[in-house]
Design an enzyme around this catalytic site. Structure first.
Site, short mmCIF file in Angstrom:
data_model
loop_
_atom_site.label_atom_id
_atom_site.label_comp_id
_atom_site.label_asym_id
_atom_site.label_seq_id
_atom_site.Cartn_x
_atom_site.Cartn_y
_atom_site.Cartn_z
N GLY A 192 2.91 2.44 10.74
CA GLY A 192 2.71 1.66 11.97
C GLY A 192 2.51 0.18 11.71
CG MET A 242 0.10 -3.27 4.93
SD MET A 242 -0.92 -1.83 4.47
CE MET A 242 -2.11 -2.63 3.40
CD GLU A 243 -4.95 -2.17 5.59
OE1 GLU A 243 -4.03 -1.72 6.29
OE2 GLU A 243 -5.60 -1.46 4.79
CD GLU A 284 -2.89 1.19 2.35
OE1 GLU A 284 -2.74 0.40 3.29
OE2 GLU A 284 -3.78 2.05 2.32
CG HIS A 337 -6.35 0.49 12.53
ND1 HIS A 337 -7.12 1.64 12.47
CD2 HIS A 337 -5.76 0.37 11.32
CE1 HIS A 337 -7.00 2.18 11.27
NE2 HIS A 337 -6.18 1.43 10.54
CD GLU A 338 -3.02 -2.15 10.72
OE1 GLU A 338 -3.50 -2.32 9.60
OE2 GLU A 338 -2.63 -1.02 11.13
N1 PHE Z 1 -3.18 0.86 5.84
C1 PHE Z 1 -2.31 1.00 6.98
C2 PHE Z 1 -3.24 1.20 8.17
O1 PHE Z 1 -3.81 2.24 8.39
C3 PHE Z 1 -1.36 2.13 6.93
C4 PHE Z 1 -0.29 2.03 5.89
C5 PHE Z 1 -0.38 2.78 4.75
C6 PHE Z 1 0.77 1.20 6.08
C7 PHE Z 1 0.59 2.72 3.79
C8 PHE Z 1 1.76 1.14 5.13
C9 PHE Z 1 1.67 1.90 4.00
O2 PHE Z 1 -3.54 0.34 8.87
ZN ZN Z 2 -5.76 1.60 8.61
#
Ligand code: PHE
Ligand code: ZN
Length: 880
Positions: free
Chosen positions: A267, A269-270, A127, A303-304
């Protein structure tokens, strides 16, 4: 190198993809000097696209193309065009298989996007647009495919090979190599792809879902971190249960994996079934992590995990819709944290962040709507506005609909859009359809940037027993947006009588059983509400629970604020009244004579907070924190930071001197010898005693110094050790500071996560973080420019928290930051673009500072080969 004139991308130009990919077959050959990626895509024309016979365009970045084949037949260089950032094939059939082989070099990948190395392991971050650094692909979230991934690597160096979904095959290969194949049955956009290969230990647990399925839970960490997994694992199980109970969402795969990596831009990544975390956001033990870290980890794990539904099963159509998943998921994790601990304290923490940092963003050059209309570099849009304001917008829908209708709405949303890539508008429509409410005006929250300002005035008509509240809203101009329309704002209010009693809010004369709190719905530029049956002028309690992300102006007297601090039935507003009072007192001392008096009633009310142990101690711990310098700056025009810093410190010292004995008593009362626990009560006790310690050391109290050393050396947990260290570092006892820092370093030198905290406690301190000392930290053997956490803990902490030093009148702090941003821009543009943020706020400051900040920004702008990331931020903040 990216081009010098980055393109702007517009939401209004969105087009459906010309081609869809149903299936992706990947084979990774991992070697020490690079990786070969074999990709086979099953492609077909998108029936919904009007572009007949469009060329096939695949995104790519930093890829070395080795071969291309269409339906098994190799293509020659004249059949396709390798444009560097795109692979274009002019004519393709309706449906076909495309095989592409690329060579990439994870070891040289310092941007940490795509496939890279972190402490000897391979890992990915895709992402938003990292998948194109792995292979050529339509890298956009509305192309959803099923992935099958085979990973091959040396078995002794990389015994663990992971990807999304379920492992379906594994075996041995020649030369000591092995392979594992993973299959993910759920179609997903490529930004959710993940791969990990390394020598990791595995921690296992299980979770039985509401329908009775047993899920395998696995954490993978480096061996030295094996003992730091329990908290994350417990948090994961609590999240899984909570999402079933509160949202009816069950987990869908048989395995759920979490991996910790040291080098990570964000932080966590999901990625579907394989969440990857920054070590600092997942690993914890009593000895190494503070209470704040424990709570952050619980929130991020949740959150993830919650993204599995809000983000993965239902994903974003395009990156303008980012808040669809992020705002909603932050809202969900906030609800979860509130349920796990103290809801009022959680609300105070969320609002503090929003008001300090998001309001500042919304008032600055990068202000953008929750659904932006354009961007140059999407990585720059992982912002407080998308996340925190986006969550507030969902929270307002929750408040307008009520919990039951909201749940009907979320059920409808998940059911209607399962497996789809959708928009924020689809989300709002589901809420409307389920509840029957019209949210058309409410949608402006997604379209208009800027923080609404509510100016509130009142009138009391003694004779008629009427109290009139007039509320005017206006939304300030932001870059590219002016003359905004009034928004739909839920405004929660209560009225207090002179004995502190809650008055019934009678809007129609004669109304019986009127409630003591109402949510007034503001939809016009101005509203007047009349409350009947009021016999004396009440004290209004406005925007309870912070029911909307707005600024409220009302001329409360100090007397009234003190009254609300002790009587408002809404805990959040009790805290907020205290903040307003402290802000008022500090502001009145900015630039005042050295001997100007500090409001005596502030001392009285703080004495009451410290001494009355019948009060909710978690709330007291929050109420004792004075508004931060960052918040005071946000509230100021032409901010003179050293003057704000001095005024705030003057109030702190005055409180500490006046309450010296009470602080010692508070420290002793809250000192406990029992076992370490992470409950709201225990956290509040630690917070209170560490606040007492910090204040005592601000005034060089000898007893405080002894208590601090005793606590520092005897602590059985990091919250207390760090609390004492911070107090010592911020004291005037230079020798003690150095001694404590040295002892701490020797004790924790092997633990990079603790060393990050050691860096930042110094860089954030006025006493320990002047520029020569910051330079020394950058030269320290434990510092590493390639590791984002280390950069944040020194450079980020200096510019973001050590504000008096950063805003040194000679401009040296600004020059320093500009220099580090330029240095990082070549290796990691995402981090560089984030670090530059403090300089972009130059218009907020007094003229002398402003000019120096602007000059520093111009130096960054003029750097040769500036990345798109930094280009966008710097150009937007210099534009008039
Ligand atoms: N999507 C992730 C989150 O909010 C954040 C993220 C964005 C991590 C881009 C890595 C790169 O949980
Ligand atoms: Zn997120």
């Amino acid at each position: 190198m990216r081009s010098n004139q980055p393109q702007t991308i517009y939401l209004s130009e969105y087009k459906v993809p010309a081609y869809l990919v149903d299936h992706v077959d990947l084979r990774f050959e991992l070697f020490e000097d690079g990786a070969r990626v074999h990709s086979t895509l099953s492609v077909r024309r998108n029936p919904e696209s009007s572009e007949d016979g469009a060329p096939l365009e695949l995104d790519g970045d930093s890829l070395k193309l080795e071969s291309v084949a269409l339906d098994g037949a190799g293509l020659s260089a004249s059949d396709y065009e390798d444009r560097g950032d795109q692979l274009v094939i002019a004519s393709v059939p309706e449906q076909f298989e495309l095989s592409v082989v690329t060579w990439i070099e994870p070891r040289n990948n310092t941007r940490l996007e795509g496939l890279y190395m972190s402490s000897g392991m391979f890992c990915t971050q895709c992402e938003a647009e990292g998948f194109r650094c792995i292979t050529f692909f339509p890298d956009r979230p509305d192309v959803m495919a099923r992935f099958r991934t085979r990973i091959e690597a040396d078995k002794s160096s990389y015994p663990v090979l992971l990807s999304n979904g379920n492992d379906v095959d594994r075996g041995e290969l020649d030369d000591g190599r092995h392979f594992v194949t993973w299959e993910d049955p759920f179609p997903k956009p490529c930004y959710l792809f993940a791969l990990v290969a390394g020598d990791l230990v595995e921690k296992r647990d299980t979770f039985r879902t509401c329908s009775g399925r047993d899920i395998d839970l696995r954490m993978y960490v480096e061996p030295r971190n094996a003992e730091k997994c329990d908290h994350a694992m417990d948090s994961l199980k609590r999240s899984m249960r909570w999402d079933e109970e509160v949202y009816g969402r069950e987990y869908d795969l048989d395995i759920f994996m979490i991996v910790a990596v040291d080098d990570f831009n964000m932080g966590a990544m999901e990625n579907k079934g394989l969440n990857i975390f920054n070590s600092s956001c997942v690993l914890a033990s009593q000895d190494t992590a503070t209470d704040a870290a424990f709570q952050r980890i619980e929130a991020i794990v949740a959150h993830e995990y919650f993204h599995n539904w809000s983000g993965n099963r239902v994903t974003c159509r395009d990156w303008f819709q980012l808040s669809l998943k992020e705002g909603f998921t932050v809202f969900r994790d906030s609800q979860f944290s509130a349920d796990m601990g103290s809801p009022t304290v959680k609300r105070i923490e969320d609002v503090t962040l929003l008001r300090t940092a998001q309001f500042a963003e919304d008032a600055g050059p990068m202000a953008h709507p929750v659904r932006p209309a354009s961007y140059m570099e999407i990585s720059n849009f992982y912002t407080l506005t998308i996340y925190e304001k986006g969550a507030e917008v969902v929270s307002m829908i929750h408040n307008l609909l009520g919990p039951e209708m909201f749940r009907k709405g979320s059920d409808l949303y998940f059911e209607r859009h399962d497996g789809q890539a959708v928009t924020t508008d689809d989300f709002v429509r589901a809420m409307e359809d389920a509840s029957g409410r019209d949210l058309s005006q409410f949608r402006l929250w997604y379209e208009q940037a800027g923080t609404p300002v509510l100016n509130v005035s009142d009138e009391f008509d003694q004779e008629r027993g009427l109290y009139r509240l007039t509320i005017e809203q206006h939304i300030p101009d932001t870059p590219g947006q002016s003359n905004k329309k009034p928004q739909h704002i839920p405004f929660a209010v209560g009225l207090l009588g002179s004995r502190g009693e809650a008055l019934p809010l009678i809007l129609e004369a004669g109304e019986e059983h009127a409630p003591a709190e109402r949510v007034l719905e503001l939809t016009e530029a101005s509203h007047t509400f009349e409350f009947h049956g009021i016999s004396e002028r009440p004290v209004p309690s406005l925007l309870r629970h912070f029911s909307a992300p707005v600024r409220v102006n009302y001329p409360w007297s100090r007397e009234q604020l003190l009254f609300l601090m002790s009587h408002d039935p809404d805990g959040f507003n009790r805290w907020d009244a205290g903040q307003r009072l402290a802000v008022d007192v500090i502001q009145s001392l900015v630039g005042a004579a050295k001997d100007a008096a500090v409001e005596p009633r502030l001392v009285t009310s703080y004495r009451h907070l410290i001494c009355d142990s019948s009060l909710d101690q978690a709330l007291v711990a929050k109420m004792l924190q004075l508004p931060s310098e960052a918040y005071l700056i946000e509230l100021a025009d032409n901010a003179d930071v050293p003057a704000i810093h001095r005024a705030r410190e003057r109030v702190l010292k005055h409180l500490a001197i006046s309450l010296r004995d009470e602080l010692v008593a508070c420290y002793r009362r809250n000192f406990e010898s029992g076992d370490y626990e992470i409950t709201p009560e225990a956290i509040a006790r630690r917070s209170l005693r560490n606040t007492a310690l910090a204040w005592l050391l601000m005034i060089n109290d000898e007893e405080g110094r002894e208590l601090a050393f005793r606590q520092f050396r005897g602590a059985d947990n990091m919250t207390d050790r760090m609390g004492a260290l911070r107090a010592l570092v911020n004291s005037d006892y230079g020798e003690d500071r150095n001694l404590a820092l040295e002892e701490f370093y020797q004790q924790f030198r092997e633990d990079p996560q603790v060393i990050e905290q050691w860096f930042s406690v110094q860089a954030a301190s006025e006493r320990a973080g002047q520029l020569p000392q910051i330079h020394a930290l950058l030269e320290h053997p434990a510092f590493d420019w390639k590791n984002p956490n280390k950069v944040r803990s020194v450079v980020g902490a200096f510019a973001g928290q050590n504000l008096a030093a950063f805003h040194s009148p000679d401009g040296s702090g600004y020059d320093f930051l500009a220099e580090q941003v330029c240095r990082l821009d070549d290796s990691n543009p995402q981090i560089a673009a984030r670090l530059v943020t403090p300089l972009t706020r130059w218009r907020k400051f007094a003229p002398a500072y402003r000019q120096r900040m602007q000059a520093a920004l111009e130096r960054v702008r003029d750097k040769a080969g500036l990345s798109r990331d930094v280009y966008e931020v710097v150009h937007k903040s210099l534009a008039d």
